[in-house]
Design an enzyme around this catalytic site. Structure first.
Site, mmCIF file in Angstrom:
data_model
loop_
_atom_site.group_PDB
_atom_site.id
_atom_site.type_symbol
_atom_site.label_atom_id
_atom_site.label_comp_id
_atom_site.label_asym_id
_atom_site.label_seq_id
_atom_site.Cartn_x
_atom_site.Cartn_y
_atom_site.Cartn_z
ATOM 1 N N PRO A 143 0.819 -1.343 0.145
ATOM 2 C CA PRO A 143 0.007 -0.139 -0.055
ATOM 3 C C PRO A 143 0.740 1.118 0.034
ATOM 4 O O PRO A 143 0.249 2.382 -0.156
ATOM 5 C CB PRO A 143 -0.847 -0.161 1.340
ATOM 6 C CG PRO A 143 -0.452 -1.276 2.103
ATOM 7 C CD PRO A 143 0.566 -2.195 1.259
ATOM 8 N N GLU B 23 2.315 -7.965 8.419
ATOM 9 C CA GLU B 23 2.554 -6.233 8.621
ATOM 10 C C GLU B 23 3.449 -5.633 7.681
ATOM 11 O O GLU B 23 3.422 -4.374 7.630
ATOM 12 C CB GLU B 23 3.042 -5.908 10.102
ATOM 13 C CG GLU B 23 1.804 -5.735 11.031
ATOM 14 C CD GLU B 23 0.871 -6.875 10.973
ATOM 15 O OE1 GLU B 23 1.301 -7.949 10.980
ATOM 16 O OE2 GLU B 23 -0.345 -6.720 10.851
ATOM 17 N N ARG C 151 -3.705 -8.252 -20.792
ATOM 18 C CA ARG C 151 -4.693 -7.777 -22.014
ATOM 19 C C ARG C 151 -3.916 -6.741 -22.795
ATOM 20 O O ARG C 151 -4.638 -6.464 -23.923
ATOM 21 C CB ARG C 151 -5.906 -7.376 -21.420
ATOM 22 C CG ARG C 151 -6.052 -6.349 -20.366
ATOM 23 C CD ARG C 151 -7.397 -6.071 -19.688
ATOM 24 N NE ARG C 151 -8.267 -5.780 -20.606
ATOM 25 C CZ ARG C 151 -8.480 -4.509 -21.373
ATOM 26 N NH1 ARG C 151 -7.734 -3.539 -21.214
ATOM 27 N NH2 ARG C 151 -9.536 -4.322 -21.891
ATOM 28 N N ASP D 267 -10.528 0.979 -24.562
ATOM 29 C CA ASP D 267 -11.042 1.056 -23.262
ATOM 30 C C ASP D 267 -11.171 2.075 -22.596
ATOM 31 O O ASP D 267 -10.586 3.324 -22.711
ATOM 32 C CB ASP D 267 -9.969 0.101 -22.446
ATOM 33 C CG ASP D 267 -9.935 -0.972 -22.876
ATOM 34 O OD1 ASP D 267 -10.817 -1.581 -23.282
ATOM 35 O OD2 ASP D 267 -8.744 -1.645 -22.528
HETATM 36 N N1 ADE Z 1 -0.709 -5.179 -0.059
HETATM 37 C C1 ADE Z 1 -1.870 -4.787 0.717
HETATM 38 N N2 ADE Z 1 -2.647 -3.772 0.644
HETATM 39 C C2 ADE Z 1 -2.120 -3.551 -0.861
HETATM 40 C C3 ADE Z 1 -2.399 -2.676 -1.930
HETATM 41 N N3 ADE Z 1 -3.417 -1.900 -1.740
HETATM 42 N N4 ADE Z 1 -1.822 -2.510 -3.098
HETATM 43 C C4 ADE Z 1 -0.930 -3.608 -3.182
HETATM 44 N N5 ADE Z 1 -0.543 -4.095 -2.229
HETATM 45 C C5 ADE Z 1 -1.112 -4.288 -1.171
#
Ligand code: ADE
Length: 248
Positions: A88, A115, A153, A168
């Site tokens: 994230p 984590e 794709r 697209d």
């Molecule tokens: N791992 C946990 N959350 C994630 C996300 N939003 N994007 C990529 N990998 C992740």
């Protein structure tokens, strides 16, 4: 295109890779997806891949040793392929990033779990970090799968000749126009006449305008970057004016 995926849960990929377009792309050897179990690189007899964080706090952290060993073994001598950590904290995945990744012959996707991963994995071998959006998943596997799908794709031939990815949503900077198929009337709702007219110029103009209308209604932020003609800018101004009047 070769995609190497490093994961603690290789079986999570079974379903998406064994159906439909991704299945066919692999059968036709346009796409090779190799899954590598990080656990196989843990030297102890319990195949430990995570440990408690230095400094305390809850949760577990993926250890640098097994993960770096796995990445280096999979990568081999060819260091040109990007090593992408799914997290994230990464740059946000968009159609533009998908197109950028599709230009490579090979991608190495590293799925984090728990984590997080020991920071030294990033320092040692990771070359890119990608997030699929501002939310937190239990691990990088689903994020990796989304990248595999969106990039696959774009590989020439994967979608077939008559079904390009160029039109697209997002690829042309606009959301797509509405689609219709048979029957011509469904529950009293008729297909727009122009689509039955056989006039290809008029159909193309209608589709372009409806794409602009839909983007204006749902994702006006995208219009800032969209490539619009003079005429289309006038059309957009009319849409905006209509909305402003409706709110008076
Ligand atoms: N791992 C946990 N959350 C994630 C996300 N939003 N994007 C990529 N990998 C992740």
């Amino acid at each position: 295109m070769i995609m190497d995926i490093l994961t603690l849960f290789p079986a999570m990929f079974d379903g998406p890779l064994s159906e439909s377009i991704l299945k066919r792309a692999q059968e036709r050897e346009l796409l090779t997806v190799r899954r590598h179990d990080i656990r196989a690189y843990a030297p102890d007899k319990h195949h430990t891949t995570d440990d408690t964080p230095y400094g305390g706090g809850g949760g577990m952290v993926m250890m640098a040793g097994p993960l770096v060993a796995a990445i280096e073994d999979v990568r081999g001598a060819d260091t040109s392929a990007p090593v992408i950590l799914l997290t994230p904290q990464g740059r946000v995945f968009t159609q533009r990033v998908a197109a950028e990744l599709a230009a490579h012959d090979r991608l190495i996707l590293v799925c984090g779990r728990y984590e997080g991963v020991d920071e030294r994995v990033r320092q040692a071998v990771v070359t890119d970090e990608i997030s699929i959006g501002d939310y937190v998943l239990t691990g990088g596997e689903l994020a990796a799968m989304i990248i595999v799908d969106a990039v696959a794709r774009l590989i020439p031939g994967v979608l077939g000749a008559r079904w390009g990815a160029e039109e697209d949503s997002h690829a042309m900077g606009l959301l797509e126009y509405p689609h219709y198929t048979r029957p011509p009337v469904f529950r009293g709702m008729a297909v727009p006449d122009v689509l039955l007219s056989g006039d290809h110029g008029a159909i193309a103009r209608w589709r372009r305008r409806e794409a602009i209308r839909r983007t204006w209604q749902r994702r006006p932020d995208m219009l800032l970057a969209a490539d619009l003609s003079e005429d289309e800018r006038w059309f957009l101004a009319e849409l905006a004016e209509g909305d402003a009047r409706a709110h008076e």
